[in-house]
Design an enzyme around this catalytic site. Structure first.
Site, PDB file in Angstrom:
ATOM      1  N   SER A  51       0.851  -1.182   0.000  1.00 42.87           N
ATOM      2  CA  SER A  51       0.000   0.000   0.000  1.00 42.87           C
ATOM      3  C   SER A  51       0.889   1.235   0.000  1.00 42.87           C
ATOM      4  O   SER A  51       1.991   1.221   0.558  1.00 42.87           O
ATOM      5  CB  SER A  51      -0.899   0.021   1.240  1.00 42.87           C
ATOM      6  OG  SER A  51      -1.800  -1.055   1.192  1.00 42.87           O
ATOM      7  N   GLU A  91      -3.571   4.332   1.273  1.00 42.47           N
ATOM      8  CA  GLU A  91      -2.814   4.973   2.349  1.00 42.47           C
ATOM      9  C   GLU A  91      -3.491   4.745   3.694  1.00 42.47           C
ATOM     10  O   GLU A  91      -4.708   4.662   3.787  1.00 42.47           O
ATOM     11  CB  GLU A  91      -2.728   6.472   2.058  1.00 42.47           C
ATOM     12  CG  GLU A  91      -2.007   7.280   3.077  1.00 42.47           C
ATOM     13  CD  GLU A  91      -0.511   7.034   3.076  1.00 42.47           C
ATOM     14  OE1 GLU A  91       0.055   6.896   4.167  1.00 42.47           O
ATOM     15  OE2 GLU A  91       0.086   6.987   1.996  1.00 42.47           O
ATOM     16  N   ASP A 125      -7.770  -2.019   9.865  1.00 40.41           N
ATOM     17  CA  ASP A 125      -7.210  -2.301   8.545  1.00 40.41           C
ATOM     18  C   ASP A 125      -8.374  -2.342   7.559  1.00 40.41           C
ATOM     19  O   ASP A 125      -9.189  -3.253   7.591  1.00 40.41           O
ATOM     20  CB  ASP A 125      -6.452  -3.627   8.542  1.00 40.41           C
ATOM     21  CG  ASP A 125      -5.625  -3.823   7.283  1.00 40.41           C
ATOM     22  OD1 ASP A 125      -5.943  -3.203   6.243  1.00 40.41           O
ATOM     23  OD2 ASP A 125      -4.661  -4.605   7.331  1.00 40.41           O
ATOM     24  N   ARG A 127      -8.015  -2.161   4.172  1.00 41.63           N
ATOM     25  CA  ARG A 127      -7.513  -2.420   2.819  1.00 41.63           C
ATOM     26  C   ARG A 127      -8.275  -3.558   2.154  1.00 41.63           C
ATOM     27  O   ARG A 127      -8.846  -4.414   2.817  1.00 41.63           O
ATOM     28  CB  ARG A 127      -6.017  -2.753   2.867  1.00 41.63           C
ATOM     29  CG  ARG A 127      -5.182  -1.576   3.284  1.00 41.63           C
ATOM     30  CD  ARG A 127      -3.748  -1.937   3.428  1.00 41.63           C
ATOM     31  NE  ARG A 127      -3.560  -2.726   4.643  1.00 41.63           N
ATOM     32  CZ  ARG A 127      -2.378  -3.075   5.133  1.00 41.63           C
ATOM     33  NH1 ARG A 127      -1.274  -2.714   4.509  1.00 41.63           N
ATOM     34  NH2 ARG A 127      -2.283  -3.783   6.232  1.00 41.63           N
TER      35      ARG A 127
END
Length: 170
Positions: A51, A91, A125, A127
């Protein structure tokens, strides 16, 4: 059915670790950048999924090893065809730059990154690696050697039928 993946652009990129191909892929919602060597889908693919990290990649923060992991994998790539480094625009573990920068003071007070995000009201998290799996399928790969410490990446790749043959932690 998987959404279509398109390669929007590609070219050669000179780096300190060699000359690589660079490609930009999109599924219409998300874009990823892939730096890669010669790819042959009949051979084992080595992959690093990273990432973006404003503080680590651009400002050389000592709090994370993002930049060092990318450098280490690029050095690996310079000696190994069938290697791909994918950079996701996720990010702050998918929470964005605001969460990432806002977490700095809490981290300085001793909280972990996960604890700081939770304290600020963000997921630990957030992502998502679905576009990585879709891109690998687009490139003709159904298995890979994943260079990572994050087991969530394995789960996201495997739910799309990508066989993760090995994890090589740093």
């Amino acid at each position: 059915m998987l959404p279509l993946i398109n390669r929007l652009a590609q070219g050669k990129l000179n780096t300190y670790n060699g000359i690589f191909e660079i490609s930009l892929f999109s599924d219409g919602l998300t874009e990823i950048t892939a730096l890669h060597t010669f790819l042959d889908n009949k051979k084992t693919l080595h992959i690093k999924i990273q990432s973006s990290c404003l503080t680590g990649h651009y400002f050389n923060s000592t709090e994370c090893d993002c930049k060092h992991e990318v450098d280490k994998f690029q050095k690996f790539m310079s000696h190994n065809d069938n290697s791909i480094l994918i950079i996701l625009n996720q990010e702050g573990r998918g929470n964005g730059n605001v969460a990432h920068i806002a977490s700095q003071n809490l981290k300085n007070e001793g909280l972990s990154q996960e604890e700081a995000y939770k304290e600020l009201g963000f997921p630990e998290d957030n992502r998502n690696y679905d576009i990585v799996a879709k891109t690998l399928i687009y490139l003709g790969f159904n298995s890979c050697v994943l260079h990572s410490k994050n087991s969530r990446k394995i789960q996201d790749l495997e739910k799309f039928g990508i066989n993760v043959e090995l994890i090589e932690p740093y």
